[in-house]
Write a protein that holds these residues in place. Structure first.
Motif, PDB file in Angstrom:
ATOM      1  N   LEU A 253       0.817  -1.216   0.000  1.00  0.00           N
ATOM      2  CA  LEU A 253       0.000   0.000   0.000  1.00  0.00           C
ATOM      3  C   LEU A 253       0.851   1.267   0.000  1.00  0.00           C
ATOM      4  CD1 LEU A 253      -2.786  -0.986   2.565  1.00  0.00           C
ATOM      5  CD2 LEU A 253      -3.042  -0.708   0.097  1.00  0.00           C
ATOM      6  N   VAL A 254       2.163   1.116   0.100  1.00  0.00           N
ATOM      7  CA  VAL A 254       3.054   2.281   0.130  1.00  0.00           C
ATOM      8  C   VAL A 254       3.129   2.891  -1.265  1.00  0.00           C
ATOM      9  CG1 VAL A 254       5.413   3.073   0.495  1.00  0.00           C
ATOM     10  CG2 VAL A 254       4.400   1.393   2.057  1.00  0.00           C
ATOM     11  N   ALA A 255       2.731   4.149  -1.369  1.00  0.00           N
ATOM     12  CA  ALA A 255       2.777   4.871  -2.647  1.00  0.00           C
ATOM     13  C   ALA A 255       2.598   6.358  -2.359  1.00  0.00           C
ATOM     14  CB  ALA A 255       1.694   4.384  -3.600  1.00  0.00           C
ATOM     15  N   ASP A 256       3.187   7.173  -3.201  1.00  0.00           N
ATOM     16  CA  ASP A 256       3.028   8.624  -3.082  1.00  0.00           C
ATOM     17  C   ASP A 256       2.023   9.155  -4.093  1.00  0.00           C
ATOM     18  OD1 ASP A 256       4.959   8.773  -1.044  1.00  0.00           O
ATOM     19  OD2 ASP A 256       6.594   8.822  -2.506  1.00  0.00           O
ATOM     20  N   VAL A 257       1.167   8.254  -4.595  1.00  0.00           N
ATOM     21  CA  VAL A 257       0.154   8.601  -5.593  1.00  0.00           C
ATOM     22  C   VAL A 257      -1.130   7.853  -5.234  1.00  0.00           C
ATOM     23  CG1 VAL A 257       1.781   9.067  -7.476  1.00  0.00           C
ATOM     24  CG2 VAL A 257       1.007   6.726  -7.061  1.00  0.00           C
ATOM     25  N   PRO A 258      -2.281   8.227  -5.813  1.00  0.00           N
ATOM     26  CA  PRO A 258      -3.543   7.531  -5.488  1.00  0.00           C
ATOM     27  C   PRO A 258      -3.489   6.044  -5.796  1.00  0.00           C
ATOM     28  CG  PRO A 258      -3.984   9.614  -6.608  1.00  0.00           C
ATOM     29  CD  PRO A 258      -2.502   9.397  -6.690  1.00  0.00           C
ATOM     30  N   ARG A 278      -8.629  -2.496   5.872  1.00  0.00           N
ATOM     31  CA  ARG A 278      -8.278  -2.511   7.286  1.00  0.00           C
ATOM     32  C   ARG A 278      -6.975  -1.758   7.547  1.00  0.00           C
ATOM     33  NH1 ARG A 278      -7.787  -8.100  10.704  1.00  0.00           N
ATOM     34  NH2 ARG A 278      -5.850  -8.253   9.514  1.00  0.00           N
ATOM     35  N   SER A 279      -5.987  -1.967   6.687  1.00  0.00           N
ATOM     36  CA  SER A 279      -4.707  -1.296   6.868  1.00  0.00           C
ATOM     37  C   SER A 279      -4.831   0.210   6.667  1.00  0.00           C
ATOM     38  CB  SER A 279      -3.679  -1.870   5.890  1.00  0.00           C
ATOM     39  OG  SER A 279      -2.415  -1.283   6.083  1.00  0.00           O
ATOM     40  N   LEU A 280      -5.573   0.629   5.653  1.00  0.00           N
ATOM     41  CA  LEU A 280      -5.760   2.058   5.417  1.00  0.00           C
ATOM     42  C   LEU A 280      -6.515   2.717   6.563  1.00  0.00           C
ATOM     43  CD1 LEU A 280      -6.608   2.003   1.597  1.00  0.00           C
ATOM     44  CD2 LEU A 280      -4.519   2.902   2.654  1.00  0.00           C
ATOM     45  N   ALA A 281      -7.517   2.006   7.085  1.00  0.00           N
ATOM     46  CA  ALA A 281      -8.265   2.555   8.220  1.00  0.00           C
ATOM     47  C   ALA A 281      -7.353   2.745   9.431  1.00  0.00           C
ATOM     48  CB  ALA A 281      -9.437   1.634   8.564  1.00  0.00           C
ATOM     49  N   ALA A 285      -6.219   6.558   6.624  1.00  0.00           N
ATOM     50  CA  ALA A 285      -6.110   6.944   5.222  1.00  0.00           C
ATOM     51  C   ALA A 285      -7.245   6.402   4.365  1.00  0.00           C
ATOM     52  CB  ALA A 285      -4.778   6.456   4.656  1.00  0.00           C
ATOM     53  N   GLY A 286      -8.287   5.839   4.973  1.00  0.00           N
ATOM     54  CA  GLY A 286      -9.375   5.232   4.199  1.00  0.00           C
ATOM     55  C   GLY A 286     -10.292   6.279   3.593  1.00  0.00           C
TER      56      GLY A 286
END
Length: 609
Positions: A253-258, A278-281, A285-286
């Protein structure tokens, strides 16, 4: 994600022919819409097309490393290294200093510290080239599963390389020729490691690196599947798979873009989407953004089959509601899908016609094009079926135990579809069945042996090995070419080599412990999904069931068969036109699709056969 190209030559001076490198690099402009660059030394030239994902401001390429005012290392790099932060910390502790936040620079310093041994330290999907000016040595490295493509071609005392065949074919010394073995490979329904369709070109095998210097080229293996005893009980195995999946998705999920996920509503993509949500939440960042594809009139036209038991849309919608995803369901109309411009994209982007399920290539391209309007990175569920045993050919004895590649026994075979369409003399001359039998024997001979393993366990190991090394690469090629045709990076969490290594040695009784396909995956992650999705049977990537699509294909083939000026005309069976009006279901969609794409391919590449 990016596209790379280059030329090393100890007799010629690539630096004096900059337009050649420019042409090679620009042939893959779609892979890197954000930036481009070239770098030259006396005997080497590197090109790069950039899709900015990590450190957009600082990660430009080709990237160099200087010492005392002299360039000692240069790199042109494609892909993502998901453990680059850990490697950066380790290298910093060893005294390395970084000027960017990119993973590219970490790879460059890793080579400076560990040499070619650094390949074993990288976790990710990658294909890159490093020029070591200290030893005048070119290094090519490809990831363990072959997620990122990398072709090369000897040229005199030199070596050409590129992310796609089209980059090498742009060099004036390389002619686009497809010989008998190239056609056999195209039609056999298997991706043989190292083989490319065009004469003279090779693919660097996954898990391998190539060293090229004044003494020539040498290829080394740094990773392969190994047979080992599985020490864990079922409970520990489930827990280990769960922990691996959680770590893998979080890293990817690591990224500097959408970023988004591709959500079909099947088990695999739903697990990835649930873990991502779950990870974004947890990061604040969700919500997760997700995309699926459907076809206009599918609720009317859908017909269940062995690999398409139910339509995707209801399951994708339920999964999206379950994780509160920001979901988009792309509905493709017949006109868009059957348009000649859409159909021509596939052989142009893929550099070869789609040997099976051509409409799946086209719809995937259209899906990726829509996704790219809102995201630069997408996570996909590909390869779970091969690792966890989701396909019928893992379960049906006559398919699993057939004396050929199991997916061929299950019907993933283009040859029957071409009967009556492709010139019978050509088919007889090619002897694709004999070629495929040879490749099958070679593949079986590679399978690692576990002493004491009984015949049934041995066969499942063989099927798993064939799937990972001969079938998954075809899916990865489709994913890569269709996504990069629109500048979209697609990541494949199930292809993390740690998961692949572990699952290769998990016994079948654990993968199938409750009598359901992919039992182990459901046990590890099913609790994250709504019950209908968790228990949904395997359903392959969707295709349109609209009879209008088949009618459009038939009309286009009829036009080609009756037009002597078309490139494919001389390869068509002379009886085909007279038989097109029959009502017995002939010809099949896959055969028609291939012939239509074959015409586009021959025209676009100005091929010599």
């Amino acid at each position: 994600m990016c596209g790379i190209a280059g030329w090393a030559d100890f007799e010629r001076f690539p630096s004096r022919e900059p337009q050649v490198l420019q042409d090679m690099t620009e042939a893959m402009a779609c892979r890197g819409p954000d930036a481009h660059g070239c770098w030259f030394d006396e005997h080497v030239a590197f090109g790069h097309r950039r899709l900015s994902v990590i450190d957009p401001a600082g990660g430009g390429q080709p990237m160099t490393l200087e010492h005392l005012g002299r360039t000692v290392l240069a790199i042109t790099y494609s892909g993502e290294v998901y453990n680059y932060r850990e490697l950066r910390a380790e290298l910093s502790a060893l005294g390395h200093r970084f000027r960017t936040a990119s993973d590219t620079e970490v790879v460059l310093h890793a080579y400076l510290q560990w040499g070619t041994a650094m390949a074993r330290r990288l976790n990710g999907m990658f294909a890159f080239a490093i020029w070591d000016a200290r030893s005048e040595r070119l290094l090519l490295v490809r990831d363990r599963l072959g997620i990122k493509p990398l072709y090369y071609c000897p040229a005199g005392r030199g070596l050409l390389f590129g992310s796609e065949a089209k980059a090498i074919l742009a060099h004036p010394d390389v002619a686009p020729v497809v010989d008998r073995d190239g056609l056999r490979e195209l039609l056999a329904g298997v991706k043989t490691p190292e083989h490319a369709i065009f004469r003279g070109l090779r693919e660097l095998r996954p898990g391998h690196l190539l060293v090229f210097d004044r003494e020539g080229k040498r290829i080394q293996r740094y990773w392969a599947l190994e047979a080992r005893e599985h020490p864990d009980d079922l409970h520990t195995t489930v827990r280990t798979v769960r922990a691996l999946l959680e770590d893998i998705v979080e890293r990817q999920l690591v990224a500097d873009v959408p970023l988004c996920t591709l959500l079909s509503g099947g088990l695999d993509s739903s697990v990835v989407t649930a873990l991502a949500a779950r990870s974004l939440a947890a990061q604040g960042a969700g919500p997760v953004r997700s995309f699926s594809v459907d076809f206009a009139g599918n609720e009317r036209d859908f017909a269940a089959s062995l690999v398409h038991e139910s339509p995707d849309a209801p399951f994708a919608a339920e999964m999206a509601r379950h994780v509160a995803a920001e979901h988009t369901n792309l509905v493709l109309g017949l006109g868009e899908l059957a348009a000649s411009s859409t159909r021509a994209v596939v052989p142009r982007a893929h550099d070869v016609p789609a040997a099976l399920l051509g409409d799946a290539f086209a719809s995937l391209y259209l899906l990726f094009r829509a996704v790219r309007e809102r995201s630069t990175v997408a996570l996909s569920g590909e390869a779970a079926d091969e690792l966890f045993g989701g396909y019928p050919w893992f379960h049906v004895p006559e398919l699993r135990d057939a004396d050929t590649f199991p997916w061929v026994a299950a019907g993933y075979d283009l040859l029957p579809a071409l009967s009556g369409l492709l010139d019978p003399g050509l088919l007889a001359d090619l002897d694709v069945e004999g070629y495929r039998a040879q490749r099958y024997a070679e593949a079986l001979a590679e399978v690692p042996v576990l002493p004491g393993e009984d015949a049934a366990a041995r066969r499942i190991r063989e099927v798993g090995y064939l799937a990972v090394t001969r079938f998954v690469p075809m899916l990865l090629d489709r994913k890569d070419r269709m996504s990069m045709a629109v500048g979209l990076e697609v990541r494949v969490p199930f292809c993390d080599h740690r998961l692949v290594d572990y699952l290769f040695n998990v016994p079948w009784r654990m993968k199938f412990f409750d009598g359901k396909e992919k039992s182990l995956l459901r046990a590890a992650a099913g609790h994250l999904l709504p019950e209908p999705v968790a228990n949904r049977k395997k359903s392959a990537y969707p295709i349109t069931h609209d009879p209008g699509y088949d009618a459009a294909l038939r009309a286009e083939f009829a036009r080609l068969a009756s037009s002597p000026g078309t490139p494919v005309h001389a390869l068509i069976d002379g009886t085909a036109t007279a038989r097109l009006g029959s009502a017995n279901g002939w010809p099949s969609r896959s055969g028609l699709e291939f012939m239509v794409q074959l015409d586009s391919w021959l025209a676009d590449h100005d091929l010599a056969l």
